[in-house]
Design a protein around this motif. Structure first.
Motif, PDB file in Angstrom:
ATOM      1  N   THR A  43      65.755  43.113  52.883  1.00 35.04           N
ATOM      2  CA  THR A  43      65.991  42.217  51.748  1.00 35.04           C
ATOM      3  C   THR A  43      66.780  42.918  50.646  1.00 35.04           C
ATOM      4  N   GLN A  44      66.354  44.114  50.290  1.00 36.80           N
ATOM      5  CA  GLN A  44      67.017  44.839  49.203  1.00 36.80           C
ATOM      6  C   GLN A  44      68.395  45.342  49.621  1.00 36.80           C
ATOM      7  N   VAL A  58      69.589  36.124  45.232  1.00 41.04           N
ATOM      8  CA  VAL A  58      68.378  35.555  44.632  1.00 41.04           C
ATOM      9  C   VAL A  58      67.214  35.800  45.581  1.00 41.04           C
ATOM     10  N   LEU A  59      66.142  36.367  45.071  1.00 39.25           N
ATOM     11  CA  LEU A  59      64.939  36.640  45.854  1.00 39.25           C
ATOM     12  C   LEU A  59      64.083  35.378  45.929  1.00 39.25           C
ATOM     13  N   VAL A  60      63.725  34.966  47.140  1.00 38.32           N
ATOM     14  CA  VAL A  60      62.895  33.775  47.337  1.00 38.32           C
ATOM     15  C   VAL A  60      61.425  34.192  47.425  1.00 38.32           C
ATOM     16  N   TRP A  61      60.619  33.650  46.508  1.00 35.57           N
ATOM     17  CA  TRP A  61      59.166  33.878  46.500  1.00 35.57           C
ATOM     18  C   TRP A  61      58.521  32.494  46.395  1.00 35.57           C
ATOM     19  N   ASP A  62      58.429  31.802  47.525  1.00 38.02           N
ATOM     20  CA  ASP A  62      58.009  30.399  47.474  1.00 38.02           C
ATOM     21  C   ASP A  62      56.625  30.137  48.062  1.00 38.02           C
ATOM     22  N   THR A  78      55.780  46.099  42.677  1.00 37.82           N
ATOM     23  CA  THR A  78      56.066  47.161  41.703  1.00 37.82           C
ATOM     24  C   THR A  78      56.832  48.316  42.345  1.00 37.82           C
ATOM     25  N   GLN A  79      56.799  48.368  43.693  1.00 41.87           N
ATOM     26  CA  GLN A  79      57.536  49.408  44.405  1.00 41.87           C
ATOM     27  C   GLN A  79      58.967  48.971  44.752  1.00 41.87           C
ATOM     28  N   TRP A  80      59.282  47.711  44.491  1.00 44.97           N
ATOM     29  CA  TRP A  80      60.619  47.200  44.782  1.00 44.97           C
ATOM     30  C   TRP A  80      61.541  47.459  43.596  1.00 44.97           C
ATOM     31  N   ASP A  81      62.830  47.477  43.887  1.00 39.81           N
ATOM     32  CA  ASP A  81      63.825  47.530  42.816  1.00 39.81           C
ATOM     33  C   ASP A  81      64.268  46.094  42.528  1.00 39.81           C
ATOM     34  N   ILE A  82      63.530  45.425  41.638  1.00 42.74           N
ATOM     35  CA  ILE A  82      63.800  44.020  41.339  1.00 42.74           C
ATOM     36  C   ILE A  82      65.174  43.846  40.685  1.00 42.74           C
ATOM     37  N   SER A  83      65.687  44.895  40.105  1.00 39.89           N
ATOM     38  CA  SER A  83      66.992  44.783  39.432  1.00 39.89           C
ATOM     39  C   SER A  83      68.125  44.497  40.413  1.00 39.89           C
TER      40      SER A  83
END
Length: 400
Positions: A43-44, A58-62, A78-83
């Motif tokens: 994903t990343q 765009v990250l899908v969290w549905d 919290t371990q992901w790079d959401i940026s």
């Protein structure tokens, strides 16, 4: 007006780069998305590649989650790079609020496709998420005029599904694997099949099971790509092209570049040559509320029963008889008409006579007495026998 679509591979991204008016791609990790098949790393990585290619990831969290599951997922995030993501597309208000509190700079796209058709309710979501909210994903159950109104009224951008499957049923339970897989099977999700029944005339409904549950879809695709002119003039921001069910070998945006081009040049032919039958069941009008008037007439019947109904139809056999039970003492001379559950009023034929269980003609009756007549057309269980208007008026005056 722009397009977006789901992607799951580098090949998908390459097609999206060449697709006119397509600027945004939707990434579905297994952890967060109902139909997700991507690992966190995939994903990343795809998000980074999309950004380098000039696309907006765009990250899908549905998924919807109980609190314990959400806490576990939030810990992992919290371990992901959401940026790496330009926005997060979310359905659970709790998840949206967590993002707003912990990642205040990330843009939110709120999925309001289910149970959010009211304008005031949608305005409420806009107020709650205020500066973080960049878009609402609206329901296909909203007809065109409502979509136009919402696009012109809501303070954020709006999106609607342009083409894709129509969800009939969803359950978080695994409904396919117990029947399709052995208990020791190592086969993984997703599982796909078709389901039919005699009640649906054996129509084959596509059915999918993932790690997050089971989905049943209509055997025709939602398609409004040939009807976008009014929405575009109203300011619709995004049209989603959901091609996941047409995917091949891990790609879920097959031919999206050609599809986008044809939307702009010849959408009528695109619909005519679409891989599956198409329809837009709610676009012209949503008639699911058409029975409300009948429901209201039933409330009126309840009022009549309590106040001025003389007797209620219990049963009947077409062409033979009708059975009544009196609600209060009354004289047959008071009877005027019958009102059926739909609210329609029926005149009683002059030749109709009322008899008791012994077959004797009666001129008056007591409360809860059983009465029988010859067949009265349209009389059905639940219908009420009403008295003449003058009698009803007199009773109202007495109550006053």
């Amino acid at each position: 007006m722009q397009f977006n679509t789901f992607v799951s591979s580098i090949n998908d991204l390459k097609r999206c780069v060449n697709a006119p008016n397509l600027q945004e791609v939707l990434l579905q990790p297994t952890l967060l998305a109902k139909q997700g098949q991507l690992s966190p790393q995939e994903t990343q990585s795809l998000a980074s590649t999309a950004t380098k290619s000039g696309l907006r990831p765009v990250l899908v969290w549905d998924i919807l989650m109980p609190q314990e599951v959400m806490n576990q997922i939030c810990q992992q995030l919290t371990q992901w790079d959401i940026s790496k993501f330009a926005a997060v597309r979310v359905a659970d208000p709790g998840a949206a609020w967590w993002l707003k509190m912990n990642y205040p700079t990330i843009a939110l796209q709120l999925i309001v496709e289910t149970g959010n058709h009211n304008l005031e309710g949608l305005r409420g979501w806009c107020e709650i998420f205020s500066d973080s909210l960049e878009r609402l994903i609206l329901s296909i159950e909203l007809p065109e005029q409502k979509l136009i109104e919402y696009c012109q009224t809501l303070p954020v951008a709006c999106e609607v599904l342009g083409v894709g499957q129509i969800l009939l049923f969803y359950s978080p339970r695994s409904l396919l694997s117990p029947h399709l897989l052995d208990s020791d099977s190592e086969e993984k999700f997703p599982l796909q099949t078709t389901v039919s029944s005699e009640d649906s005339n054996n129509r084959p409904f596509p059915t999918l099971e993932t790690a997050h549950g089971t989905f049943m879809f209509l055997d025709k695709d939602q398609f409004i790509l040939d009807k976008l002119e009014g929405l575009q003039e109203a300011g619709l921001h995004t049209v989603c092209l959901d091609l996941r069910h047409l995917g091949i070998d891990g790609d879920v945006a097959v031919d999206v570049d050609k599809i986008c081009s044809q939307i702009l040049t010849d959408p009528v032919s695109l619909r005519k040559n679409w891989a599956r039958p198409t329809r837009s069941p709610f676009f012209n009008a949503n008639r699911t509320t058409s029975i409300f008037s009948r429901m209201k007439s039933k409330h009126k019947l309840v009022q009549y029963r309590q106040e001025i109904g003389l007797a209620e139809v219990l049963a009947g056999e077409s062409g033979n008889y009708v059975v009544f039970q009196s609600l209060r003492p009354f004289a047959v001379a008071q009877i005027e008409k019958i009102i059926v559950p739909t609210g329609e009023e029926i005149e009683i034929p002059a030749e109709i006579v009322f008899r008791n269980l012994n077959g004797e003609v009666v001129e008056s009756c007591d409360r809860e007495q059983i009465l029988i007549t010859d067949w009265i057309k349209k009389a059905m269980p639940g219908s009420l026998l009403l008295g003449i208007a003058e009698v009803r008026s007199q009773k109202s005056e007495v109550r006053t």
